[in-house]
Design a protein around this motif. Sequence first.
Motif, PDB file in Angstrom:
ATOM      1  N   THR A  60       0.839  -1.194   0.000  1.00  0.00           N
ATOM      2  CA  THR A  60       0.000   0.000   0.000  1.00  0.00           C
ATOM      3  C   THR A  60       0.881   1.254   0.000  1.00  0.00           C
ATOM      4  OG1 THR A  60      -0.137  -0.114   2.413  1.00  0.00           O
ATOM      5  CG2 THR A  60      -1.936  -1.100   1.147  1.00  0.00           C
ATOM      6  N   VAL A  61       0.399   2.294  -0.668  1.00  0.00           N
ATOM      7  CA  VAL A  61       1.131   3.555  -0.805  1.00  0.00           C
ATOM      8  C   VAL A  61       0.288   4.660  -0.175  1.00  0.00           C
ATOM      9  CG1 VAL A  61       2.178   5.198  -2.401  1.00  0.00           C
ATOM     10  CG2 VAL A  61       2.187   2.751  -2.944  1.00  0.00           C
ATOM     11  N   LEU A  62       0.819   5.301   0.855  1.00  0.00           N
ATOM     12  CA  LEU A  62       0.068   6.354   1.530  1.00  0.00           C
ATOM     13  C   LEU A  62      -0.055   7.586   0.637  1.00  0.00           C
ATOM     14  CD1 LEU A  62       1.559   6.121   5.135  1.00  0.00           C
ATOM     15  CD2 LEU A  62      -0.707   5.387   4.371  1.00  0.00           C
ATOM     16  N   PRO A  63      -1.157   8.341   0.757  1.00  0.00           N
ATOM     17  CA  PRO A  63      -1.325   9.562  -0.031  1.00  0.00           C
ATOM     18  C   PRO A  63      -0.212  10.569   0.238  1.00  0.00           C
ATOM     19  CG  PRO A  63      -3.403   8.908   0.960  1.00  0.00           C
ATOM     20  CD  PRO A  63      -2.347   8.039   1.577  1.00  0.00           C
ATOM     21  N   ARG A  64       0.030  11.439  -0.737  1.00  0.00           N
ATOM     22  CA  ARG A  64       1.195  12.324  -0.689  1.00  0.00           C
ATOM     23  C   ARG A  64       1.057  13.454   0.320  1.00  0.00           C
ATOM     24  NH1 ARG A  64       2.532  13.987  -6.755  1.00  0.00           N
ATOM     25  NH2 ARG A  64       0.404  14.808  -6.597  1.00  0.00           N
ATOM     26  N   HIS A  65      -0.156  13.990   0.480  1.00  0.00           N
ATOM     27  CA  HIS A  65      -0.337  15.175   1.322  1.00  0.00           C
ATOM     28  C   HIS A  65      -1.077  14.816   2.606  1.00  0.00           C
ATOM     29  CE1 HIS A  65       1.161  17.938  -1.716  1.00  0.00           C
ATOM     30  NE2 HIS A  65       0.425  17.301  -2.601  1.00  0.00           N
ATOM     31  N   GLN A  66      -0.608  15.404   3.712  1.00  0.00           N
ATOM     32  CA  GLN A  66      -1.145  15.119   5.033  1.00  0.00           C
ATOM     33  C   GLN A  66      -1.429  16.429   5.754  1.00  0.00           C
ATOM     34  OE1 GLN A  66       1.738  14.540   8.254  1.00  0.00           O
ATOM     35  NE2 GLN A  66       0.886  12.493   8.538  1.00  0.00           N
ATOM     36  N   VAL A  67      -2.612  16.522   6.361  1.00  0.00           N
ATOM     37  CA  VAL A  67      -2.946  17.638   7.249  1.00  0.00           C
ATOM     38  C   VAL A  67      -3.493  17.048   8.543  1.00  0.00           C
ATOM     39  CG1 VAL A  67      -4.379  19.672   7.641  1.00  0.00           C
ATOM     40  CG2 VAL A  67      -3.435  19.252   5.366  1.00  0.00           C
ATOM     41  N   LEU A  68      -2.911  17.443   9.654  1.00  0.00           N
ATOM     42  CA  LEU A  68      -3.346  16.991  10.976  1.00  0.00           C
ATOM     43  C   LEU A  68      -3.865  18.196  11.747  1.00  0.00           C
ATOM     44  CD1 LEU A  68      -0.228  14.799  11.889  1.00  0.00           C
ATOM     45  CD2 LEU A  68      -2.367  14.010  10.868  1.00  0.00           C
ATOM     46  N   LEU A  69      -5.133  18.155  12.131  1.00  0.00           N
ATOM     47  CA  LEU A  69      -5.747  19.251  12.875  1.00  0.00           C
ATOM     48  C   LEU A  69      -6.029  18.796  14.301  1.00  0.00           C
ATOM     49  CD1 LEU A  69      -8.322  20.593  10.243  1.00  0.00           C
ATOM     50  CD2 LEU A  69      -6.014  21.439  10.720  1.00  0.00           C
ATOM     51  N   SER A  70      -5.316  19.376  15.259  1.00  0.00           N
ATOM     52  CA  SER A  70      -5.573  19.113  16.668  1.00  0.00           C
ATOM     53  C   SER A  70      -6.655  20.086  17.140  1.00  0.00           C
ATOM     54  CB  SER A  70      -4.304  19.300  17.494  1.00  0.00           C
ATOM     55  OG  SER A  70      -3.304  18.382  17.095  1.00  0.00           O
ATOM     56  N   LEU A  71      -7.671  19.552  17.799  1.00  0.00           N
ATOM     57  CA  LEU A  71      -8.856  20.335  18.122  1.00  0.00           C
ATOM     58  C   LEU A  71      -9.138  20.358  19.616  1.00  0.00           C
ATOM     59  CD1 LEU A  71     -11.202  18.891  15.340  1.00  0.00           C
ATOM     60  CD2 LEU A  71      -9.697  20.880  15.176  1.00  0.00           C
ATOM     61  N   SER A  72      -9.703  21.468  20.066  1.00  0.00           N
ATOM     62  CA  SER A  72     -10.213  21.597  21.421  1.00  0.00           C
ATOM     63  C   SER A  72     -11.732  21.539  21.367  1.00  0.00           C
ATOM     64  CB  SER A  72      -9.757  22.928  22.024  1.00  0.00           C
ATOM     65  OG  SER A  72     -10.330  23.124  23.306  1.00  0.00           O
ATOM     66  N   TYR A  73     -12.325  20.758  22.269  1.00  0.00           N
ATOM     67  CA  TYR A  73     -13.784  20.637  22.304  1.00  0.00           C
ATOM     68  C   TYR A  73     -14.370  21.818  23.068  1.00  0.00           C
ATOM     69  CZ  TYR A  73     -18.439  18.848  23.318  1.00  0.00           C
ATOM     70  OH  TYR A  73     -19.798  18.711  23.425  1.00  0.00           O
ATOM     71  N   THR A  74     -15.340  22.502  22.471  1.00  0.00           N
ATOM     72  CA  THR A  74     -15.924  23.700  23.074  1.00  0.00           C
ATOM     73  C   THR A  74     -17.428  23.554  23.327  1.00  0.00           C
ATOM     74  OG1 THR A  74     -16.285  24.689  20.885  1.00  0.00           O
ATOM     75  CG2 THR A  74     -14.199  25.193  22.003  1.00  0.00           C
ATOM     76  N   GLY A  75     -17.962  22.358  23.133  1.00  0.00           N
ATOM     77  CA  GLY A  75     -19.393  22.150  23.273  1.00  0.00           C
ATOM     78  C   GLY A  75     -19.819  21.800  24.685  1.00  0.00           C
ATOM     79  N   SER A  76     -21.024  21.292  24.794  1.00  0.00           N
ATOM     80  CA  SER A  76     -21.620  20.952  26.079  1.00  0.00           C
ATOM     81  C   SER A  76     -21.038  19.658  26.635  1.00  0.00           C
ATOM     82  CB  SER A  76     -23.136  20.782  25.921  1.00  0.00           C
ATOM     83  OG  SER A  76     -23.724  21.916  25.311  1.00  0.00           O
ATOM     84  N   VAL A  77     -21.153  19.500  27.955  1.00  0.00           N
ATOM     85  CA  VAL A  77     -20.751  18.262  28.626  1.00  0.00           C
ATOM     86  C   VAL A  77     -21.908  17.787  29.493  1.00  0.00           C
ATOM     87  CG1 VAL A  77     -19.099  17.143  30.153  1.00  0.00           C
ATOM     88  CG2 VAL A  77     -18.326  18.979  28.651  1.00  0.00           C
TER      89      VAL A  77
END
Length: 422
Positions: A60-77
Amino acid sequence: MKSAVAIGGASALSACLDMEANADSSGEPEFPRGPDDLSTLPERQHAWNEFLVTDANGDTVLPRHQVLLSLSYTGSVPPTDAERETVENTFRTVERAFERGTGGEAGATFNDGLLFMFGYAPAYFARFDASLPDDIDLPTPTAVLDELDEPTDRADSADALLTLNSDYGSIPLAVEEALFGEQDTLNGVEMDATFDEVFEVVDRRTGVVGRGLLAEEIDHDAIDDDAPLSMGYKSGYQDTNPAEDRVTVREGPFAGGTTQLTSRLGIDLDAWYDLDADARVTQMFSTAHTTREVGETGENLGGRSGITEEMAEDLETKADDHGRLGHAQKAARARDNDFAPKILRRSEGVGTSPDHDAGMNFNSIQRGMESFIEARKAMDDLGGADAHHSGIVDFLTVERRATYLVPPRPLRALPGPRPDQE
């Protein structure tokens, strides 16, 4: 293209589309869209193999471009039904807008679509009164760093991670823009919802992988023009990656999910390429591998690395005989009783973010985090050789680590730790 993906934003997306020249007369990009019936997609978020390009050796060949978005949760708990519906509708829009990787086309030579995963950190689940099931092996990144004797101040604190991969740089950029309300359509599909009210981006990393791209990205004369990764050799051999079943949670409410370990690693390429070619082959593979057998970038090995159980045994004697040990032969000691690896490399890339050096974004998935810890400890064990000549650990620096639970698709929208009890 790599620079545009690294910078991000609307102008970068426009530049990518111009370079890709992949728009119709209306200005909408002509990428294949996903299925109308999304139930035809796999329930496992991490079921990528069927939708990846494979090379002539069946790897298998991984795709060429990678974007990693680290997120903070801001919704209800806990999250409200409306918030969960918003997140699920957002994911469904993305899946309708772009086909899953190659679309499952056998023999595809290019990834015209998108592959993505969404995982939740222990910090997200800590907001709830209940705890994760005991059989979910998801320690905090701090606990992983401590177990590996690495600096604990390098733990990421994000609540979630979105992993985006494609051979077209404009696709992850377009998804990123649409998710946070910067554009109303995605590949001609109207956005039903966005992440605006429940998540915010706290970190963004980009990467690139593939033959011919690394030599352009990294200003280092020693890197072969065809090298797929910065240390010179391919990594995705059939015998070094386990089957997806092997890394999938088998039972409980999160059955069909997996865990993801994401790391930002620095690499001392100057020191690595100060070694001669024979030494680099030995230290990447094993004391039994030769430069002629491996080739310039590992292409001579075909679809298999050639690592055997015998190579992983009695390392002290091998270190005495050769003065070195190989990374792959050391890591092989962390395989299971059938000599099958337990962690699956996913979405790796040489870092292209403007505020990072050309290190590596390394992502692995495994059934539980203990599998990663075992493999990393096997790498760190010098096996009788000195650090500089025992595999590749002396050339790597851990900059950041994070751990995530990647639920199956039906539970990807703001799950609680006990979804079977909700």
